[in-house]
Scaffold this motif. Structure first.
Motif, mmCIF file in Angstrom:
data_model
loop_
_atom_site.group_PDB
_atom_site.id
_atom_site.type_symbol
_atom_site.label_atom_id
_atom_site.label_comp_id
_atom_site.label_asym_id
_atom_site.label_seq_id
_atom_site.Cartn_x
_atom_site.Cartn_y
_atom_site.Cartn_z
ATOM 1 N N ASP A 2 0.821 -1.208 0.000
ATOM 2 C CA ASP A 2 0.000 0.000 0.000
ATOM 3 C C ASP A 2 0.858 1.262 0.000
ATOM 4 O O ASP A 2 0.603 2.197 -0.754
ATOM 5 C CB ASP A 2 -0.940 0.018 1.211
ATOM 6 C CG ASP A 2 -1.988 -1.077 1.151
ATOM 7 O OD1 ASP A 2 -2.184 -1.677 0.074
ATOM 8 O OD2 ASP A 2 -2.614 -1.340 2.192
ATOM 9 N N LYS A 3 1.878 1.276 0.854
ATOM 10 C CA LYS A 3 2.733 2.466 0.933
ATOM 11 C C LYS A 3 3.509 2.674 -0.367
ATOM 12 O O LYS A 3 3.645 3.809 -0.836
ATOM 13 C CB LYS A 3 3.693 2.370 2.116
ATOM 14 C CG LYS A 3 3.009 2.593 3.432
ATOM 15 C CD LYS A 3 3.990 2.633 4.565
ATOM 16 C CE LYS A 3 3.239 2.839 5.858
ATOM 17 N NZ LYS A 3 4.144 3.007 6.990
ATOM 18 N N LEU A 4 4.007 1.592 -0.945
ATOM 19 C CA LEU A 4 4.716 1.702 -2.220
ATOM 20 C C LEU A 4 3.793 2.260 -3.290
ATOM 21 O O LEU A 4 4.180 3.149 -4.059
ATOM 22 C CB LEU A 4 5.272 0.338 -2.649
ATOM 23 C CG LEU A 4 5.949 0.289 -4.017
ATOM 24 C CD1 LEU A 4 7.160 1.212 -4.058
ATOM 25 C CD2 LEU A 4 6.332 -1.132 -4.354
ATOM 26 N N SER A 5 2.571 1.782 -3.324
ATOM 27 C CA SER A 5 1.602 2.278 -4.301
ATOM 28 C C SER A 5 1.336 3.761 -4.094
ATOM 29 O O SER A 5 1.282 4.527 -5.063
ATOM 30 C CB SER A 5 0.292 1.501 -4.204
ATOM 31 O OG SER A 5 0.480 0.185 -4.629
ATOM 32 N N LEU A 6 1.185 4.161 -2.849
ATOM 33 C CA LEU A 6 0.938 5.578 -2.578
ATOM 34 C C LEU A 6 2.127 6.440 -2.988
ATOM 35 O O LEU A 6 1.941 7.534 -3.528
ATOM 36 C CB LEU A 6 0.601 5.787 -1.105
ATOM 37 C CG LEU A 6 -0.786 5.323 -0.687
ATOM 38 C CD1 LEU A 6 -0.957 5.452 0.824
ATOM 39 C CD2 LEU A 6 -1.870 6.096 -1.403
ATOM 40 N N VAL A 7 3.328 5.970 -2.741
ATOM 41 C CA VAL A 7 4.519 6.720 -3.160
ATOM 42 C C VAL A 7 4.534 6.885 -4.678
ATOM 43 O O VAL A 7 4.781 7.980 -5.195
ATOM 44 C CB VAL A 7 5.805 6.021 -2.665
ATOM 45 C CG1 VAL A 7 7.043 6.603 -3.328
ATOM 46 C CG2 VAL A 7 5.921 6.129 -1.153
ATOM 47 N N LEU A 8 4.228 5.810 -5.394
ATOM 48 C CA LEU A 8 4.217 5.882 -6.852
ATOM 49 C C LEU A 8 3.104 6.797 -7.363
ATOM 50 O O LEU A 8 3.300 7.544 -8.329
ATOM 51 C CB LEU A 8 4.077 4.484 -7.457
ATOM 52 C CG LEU A 8 5.294 3.585 -7.269
ATOM 53 C CD1 LEU A 8 4.972 2.155 -7.670
ATOM 54 C CD2 LEU A 8 6.485 4.116 -8.050
ATOM 55 N N VAL A 9 1.954 6.762 -6.715
ATOM 56 C CA VAL A 9 0.857 7.656 -7.100
ATOM 57 C C VAL A 9 1.256 9.109 -6.846
ATOM 58 O O VAL A 9 0.966 9.994 -7.660
ATOM 59 C CB VAL A 9 -0.440 7.284 -6.353
ATOM 60 C CG1 VAL A 9 -1.498 8.353 -6.508
ATOM 61 C CG2 VAL A 9 -0.965 5.946 -6.858
ATOM 62 N N ILE A 10 1.930 9.367 -5.754
ATOM 63 C CA ILE A 10 2.395 10.729 -5.465
ATOM 64 C C ILE A 10 3.391 11.183 -6.518
ATOM 65 O O ILE A 10 3.321 12.323 -7.002
ATOM 66 C CB ILE A 10 2.996 10.806 -4.044
ATOM 67 C CG1 ILE A 10 1.877 10.654 -3.013
ATOM 68 C CG2 ILE A 10 3.763 12.105 -3.829
ATOM 69 C CD1 ILE A 10 2.360 10.395 -1.603
ATOM 70 N N ILE A 11 4.315 10.306 -6.900
ATOM 71 C CA ILE A 11 5.267 10.644 -7.962
ATOM 72 C C ILE A 11 4.521 10.972 -9.254
ATOM 73 O O ILE A 11 4.824 11.960 -9.935
ATOM 74 C CB ILE A 11 6.272 9.494 -8.176
ATOM 75 C CG1 ILE A 11 7.222 9.408 -6.982
ATOM 76 C CG2 ILE A 11 7.053 9.669 -9.478
ATOM 77 C CD1 ILE A 11 8.073 8.161 -6.944
ATOM 78 N N GLY A 12 3.527 10.153 -9.591
ATOM 79 C CA GLY A 12 2.730 10.411 -10.791
ATOM 80 C C GLY A 12 1.982 11.728 -10.701
ATOM 81 O O GLY A 12 1.903 12.488 -11.673
ATOM 82 N N ALA A 13 1.440 12.025 -9.522
ATOM 83 C CA ALA A 13 0.710 13.278 -9.338
ATOM 84 C C ALA A 13 1.635 14.483 -9.484
ATOM 85 O O ALA A 13 1.263 15.490 -10.105
ATOM 86 C CB ALA A 13 0.031 13.289 -7.974
ATOM 87 N N ILE A 45 3.817 1.325 -14.480
ATOM 88 C CA ILE A 45 3.918 0.998 -13.057
ATOM 89 C C ILE A 45 3.136 2.006 -12.218
ATOM 90 O O ILE A 45 2.407 1.627 -11.293
ATOM 91 C CB ILE A 45 5.402 0.934 -12.621
ATOM 92 C CG1 ILE A 45 6.077 -0.280 -13.262
ATOM 93 C CG2 ILE A 45 5.528 0.897 -11.102
ATOM 94 C CD1 ILE A 45 7.579 -0.315 -13.083
ATOM 95 N N VAL A 46 3.256 3.290 -12.549
ATOM 96 C CA VAL A 46 2.514 4.316 -11.814
ATOM 97 C C VAL A 46 1.009 4.119 -12.022
ATOM 98 O O VAL A 46 0.219 4.247 -11.086
ATOM 99 C CB VAL A 46 2.964 5.733 -12.229
ATOM 100 C CG1 VAL A 46 2.035 6.794 -11.684
ATOM 101 C CG2 VAL A 46 4.390 5.988 -11.761
ATOM 102 N N GLY A 47 0.606 3.784 -13.240
ATOM 103 C CA GLY A 47 -0.809 3.510 -13.507
ATOM 104 C C GLY A 47 -1.316 2.322 -12.723
ATOM 105 O O GLY A 47 -2.421 2.355 -12.149
ATOM 106 N N ALA A 48 -0.526 1.261 -12.647
ATOM 107 C CA ALA A 48 -0.909 0.082 -11.864
ATOM 108 C C ALA A 48 -1.009 0.436 -10.380
ATOM 109 O O ALA A 48 -1.913 -0.025 -9.681
ATOM 110 C CB ALA A 48 0.088 -1.055 -12.084
#
Length: 77
Positions: A2-13, A45-48
């Motif tokens: 979950d945390k990894l996903s949130l970090v990647l979503v933040i990078i994408g944002a 990866i960011v989309g996933a």
């Protein structure tokens, strides 16, 4: 996960914010353009991670409540 996903979503944002404000795609800049293989892999990866993060909308509150109940039960012993 979950945390990894949130970090990647933040990078994408942040990247989308840069695109919107300055017409600057940091991922493309760093990795050779939007069509470059590395950029496309990172976008995927960011989309996933974004798709995975949708589940946090439905499970995050329940996990928080379980965590709070566990601490409340332990404190009363």
């Amino acid at each position: 996960m979950d945390k990894l996903s949130l970090v990647l979503v933040i990078i994408g944002a942040i990247n989308w914010g840069l695109v919107g404000l300055f017409q600057f795609d940091l991922i493309a800049f760093l990795f050779g353009g939007q069509a470059a293989l590395v950029s496309r892999v990172l976008y995927t990866i960011v989309g996933a991670a974004g798709l995975w993060s949708i589940s946090l909308l439905f499970t995050g509150h329940e996990r928080h409540e379980e965590h709070m109940h566990a601490h409340a039960d332990g404190a009363s012993i």
